[in-house]
Enzyme design. Structure first.
Site, PDB file in Angstrom:
ATOM      1  CB  ILE A 172      -5.331   2.665  -1.825  1.00 21.16           C
ATOM      2  CG1 ILE A 172      -4.601   3.603  -2.360  1.00 21.16           C
ATOM      3  CG2 ILE A 172      -6.585   3.007  -1.207  1.00 21.16           C
ATOM      4  CD1 ILE A 172      -5.293   4.605  -3.596  1.00 21.16           C
ATOM      5  CB  THR A 209      -0.816   0.110   1.365  1.00 20.75           C
ATOM      6  OG1 THR A 209      -0.209   0.005   2.534  1.00 20.75           O
ATOM      7  CG2 THR A 209      -1.872  -1.171   1.135  1.00 20.75           C
ATOM      8  CG  ASP A 210      -0.925   4.697  -2.012  1.00 16.15           C
ATOM      9  OD1 ASP A 210      -1.741   4.713  -0.781  1.00 16.15           O
ATOM     10  OD2 ASP A 210      -1.505   4.906  -2.906  1.00 16.15           O
ATOM     11  CG  MET A 211       2.615   7.904   1.975  1.00 15.29           C
ATOM     12  SD  MET A 211       3.643   9.289   1.717  1.00 15.29           S
ATOM     13  CE  MET A 211       2.967  10.187   3.367  1.00 15.29           C
ATOM     14  CB  ALA A 212      -3.877   7.109   0.095  1.00 17.68           C
TER      15      ALA A 212
END
Length: 133
Positions: free
Chosen positions: A20, A15-18
């Site tokens: 997702i 996942t990324d910082m958001a």
């Protein structure tokens, strides 16, 4: 022709910082599914490489339809759409349950050690042709 199914669980590292799934990871998921599919068909990629032939992705057309998140369980469906003497085209769909979240059309070819496209070996073409029918 039935679809090859490959399951993927989304880990935190995907996942990324958001929170997702990072967009490039979908390409990893579909690569793993393709590798699993050809292995299950009986294609020994190590033996191919030792014979001087490898699979190469030439083109991918992808569409991101929805997001996946940490701990999601995904299924990658792989279907062979077209087969010729030198290339194959696969359709791949990443789903969460019944919901498609990513689709891709993948064109692959075989290459020799010099980096030149070569015809699909007859035994591999026969495996793929059987899956197409």
């Amino acid at each position: 022709m039935t679809a090859h199914l490959y399951s993927v669980r989304v880990y935190y590292e995907d996942t990324d910082m958001a929170g997702i799934v990072y967009h490039a990871n979908y390409l990893r998921y579909i690569e793993r599914a393709r590798s699993d599919w050809v292995r299950q068909l009986g294609n020994d990629q190590n033996a191919m490489r030792e014979a001087g032939i490898v699979w190469v992705v030439r083109k991918i057309e992808a569409e991101y339809l929805a997001t996946a998140k940490f701990e999601d369980e995904l299924i990658v469906e792989t279907r062979l759409r077209e087969l010729s003497g030198v290339r194959l085209t696969m359709d791949q769909v990443v789903k969460r349950g019944d919901q498609p979240i990513f689709t891709a059309s993948v064109l692959a070819v075989c290459m020799n050690a010099a980096g030149k496209p070569v015809r699909l070996p007859a035994e591999i073409r026969a495996l793929l042709q059987a899956d197409l029918e």
